[in-house]
Enzyme design. Structure first.
Site, mmCIF file in Angstrom:
data_model
loop_
_atom_site.group_PDB
_atom_site.id
_atom_site.type_symbol
_atom_site.label_atom_id
_atom_site.label_comp_id
_atom_site.label_asym_id
_atom_site.label_seq_id
_atom_site.Cartn_x
_atom_site.Cartn_y
_atom_site.Cartn_z
ATOM 1 N N ARG A 81 25.807 -13.131 31.101
ATOM 2 C CA ARG A 81 24.858 -12.049 30.831
ATOM 3 C C ARG A 81 23.487 -12.610 30.464
ATOM 4 N NH1 ARG A 81 26.634 -7.646 26.634
ATOM 5 N NH2 ARG A 81 26.147 -9.319 25.162
ATOM 6 N N LYS A 184 19.311 -8.178 27.628
ATOM 7 C CA LYS A 184 19.362 -8.235 26.158
ATOM 8 C C LYS A 184 18.102 -8.937 25.636
ATOM 9 C CE LYS A 184 23.055 -8.449 22.748
ATOM 10 N NZ LYS A 184 23.464 -7.040 22.676
ATOM 11 N N GLU A 220 22.350 5.303 26.296
ATOM 12 C CA GLU A 220 22.998 4.477 25.278
ATOM 13 C C GLU A 220 23.143 5.201 23.957
ATOM 14 O OE1 GLU A 220 23.974 0.691 25.219
ATOM 15 O OE2 GLU A 220 22.136 -0.088 26.094
HETATM 16 C C1 PLP Z 1 24.492 -6.124 22.793
HETATM 17 C C2 PLP Z 1 24.355 -4.707 23.159
HETATM 18 C C3 PLP Z 1 25.479 -3.901 23.458
HETATM 19 C C4 PLP Z 1 26.902 -4.360 23.292
HETATM 20 O O1 PLP Z 1 27.271 -5.431 24.098
HETATM 21 P P1 PLP Z 1 28.585 -6.256 23.755
HETATM 22 O O2 PLP Z 1 28.611 -7.318 24.777
HETATM 23 O O3 PLP Z 1 29.736 -5.355 23.855
HETATM 24 O O4 PLP Z 1 28.405 -6.777 22.363
HETATM 25 C C5 PLP Z 1 25.248 -2.594 23.887
HETATM 26 N N1 PLP Z 1 24.008 -2.085 23.989
HETATM 27 C C6 PLP Z 1 22.902 -2.830 23.676
HETATM 28 C C7 PLP Z 1 21.560 -2.222 23.813
HETATM 29 C C8 PLP Z 1 23.046 -4.156 23.262
HETATM 30 O O5 PLP Z 1 21.962 -4.875 22.971
#
Ligand code: PLP
Length: 340
Positions: A81, A184, A220
């Site tokens: 990722r 991210k 989200e």
């Molecule tokens: C990190 C994150 C998640 C969750 O991702 P995981 O891999 O399950 O920890 C979901 N939404 C956002 C905006 C994030 O930054």
């Protein structure tokens, strides 16, 4: 020192540990892994991470398990990722082997900070990649630093697995449909701070986003993905502005294993009233079950949990995932790395 840590009452916050690991990208290649005991970064004032948002991060946990071993969950997926994020904002990709080697190293170096199993706490890993090269014009940096620090964090559910209330915020978007929502990066969080603040001020656990373009579909759930359960189906939004959660992907697999169907599609806001269960999912909580989602503009209140308790399928999925992370149930999907 570790003897004096009150593991069960740790917050989700920063606590200093002994070491962090770092690696520099220069002249087109990654260097050697360095171990540091400093919490400070000394970077150029014109570094691109400070001006143009060349910053990406990951989040992951290491667990001390009942068998005494340390386990990491789907660490290669975090590496992949981060690589997607790197492609998204023009940063050099951190190879999976380097990501993994640094994660394992920083955990071993800080082993005394891994909370005991019984506490429900864990060791949080924060991988961070920043553009450190100086630029004044808008260009990607020539130099980068990748680092991982760790900090022990308390159990998410202090009073046990429980539901929360959310509020739909329409005044602010965290990401544009073809923007950086699927990466991210820190900028998405900056964009979410005001909505998050408004939600907290109004007494909600978190803000809830609709799609930025039409304000019709669920996007989200704060900084977590959304899923709903109904008619034997696990349903999660399909959107170009959602961060692909590894927890969500794992829950989809476990839902299939439990005999549920999985649908990844647009979810209109009105469909919220039809869910038997719903939750926010991510590394921090695994699942944070949803009691109610309020839409202040339309004055609608979608009550998902009538008795205020987490539903049976959410509870099953949560327990199953935690048991895999802790080595209690067999790791049939090969998600877990055991460090011994
Ligand atoms: C990190 C994150 C998640 C969750 O991702 P995981 O891999 O399950 O920890 C979901 N939404 C956002 C905006 C994030 O930054």
């Amino acid at each position: 020192m570790s003897q004096s840590i009150d593991w069960a009452n740790l917050p989700f916050g920063y606590m200093p540990t002994d070491y962090n690991v770092r690696c520099t990208y220069r002249n087109g290649k990654w260097g050697e892994i360095e171990v540091s005991s400093s919490e400070i970064l000394n970077i150029h004032m014109a570094a691109t991470c400070l001006h143009y948002g060349q910053e990406a991060f990951e989040g992951q946990k290491a667990f001390r398990c009942p068998d005494g071993k340390i386990r990491l969950f789907r660490i290669d997926d975090n590496a992949e990722r981060l690589q997607q994020t790197c492609r998204g904002i023009m940063m050099p990709e951190v190879p999976t082997e380097l990501f993994r080697a640094m994660a394992e190293k920083v955990i071993r170096l800080n082993e005394r900070f891994i909370p005991p199993y019984e506490s429900g706490a864990s060791l949080y890993l924060r991988p961070l990649l920043i553009g450190t090269g100086a630029q004044v014009g808008v260009h990607p940096a020539e130099e980068y630093m990748f680092l991982i620090f760790v900090t022990p964090v308390g159990p998410y559910f202090k009073g046990g697995f429980a539901t929360n209330d959310y509020v739909i915020i329409r005044e602010y978007d965290r990401a544009a449909p073809l923007g950086t929502g699927r990466y991210k990066v820190g900028g998405n969080y900056a964009a979410s701070l005001r909505a998050n603040h408004i939600a907290h001020e109004a007494g909600y656990s978190c803000e809830f986003y609709l799609d930025a373009k039409e304000k019709k579909y669920i996007d989200e759930c704060g900084a977590a993905n959304f899923f709903g359960i109904k008619d034997g189906k696990y349903i999660t939004p399909k959107s170009t502005s959602i961060l692909p959660s590894i927890t969500n992907r794992s829950l989809q697999q476990l839902a299939l294993d439990l005999g549920l169907e999985v649908e990844c599609r647009q979810i209109p806001e009105e469909e919220l009233e039809t869910f038997e269960e719903a939750g926010a999912c991510g590394t921090a909580a695994v699942i944070s079950p949803i009691r109610r989602i309020d839409d202040l503009e339309s004055k609608k209140s979608y009550v998902i949990s009538k008795d205020g308790k987490p539903g049976p399928i959410s509870t099953k999925l949560y327990t199953k995932l935690r048991n895999i992370q802790y080595g209690i149930e067999p790791d049939v999907h090969n998600w877990v790395t055991v460090l011994d």
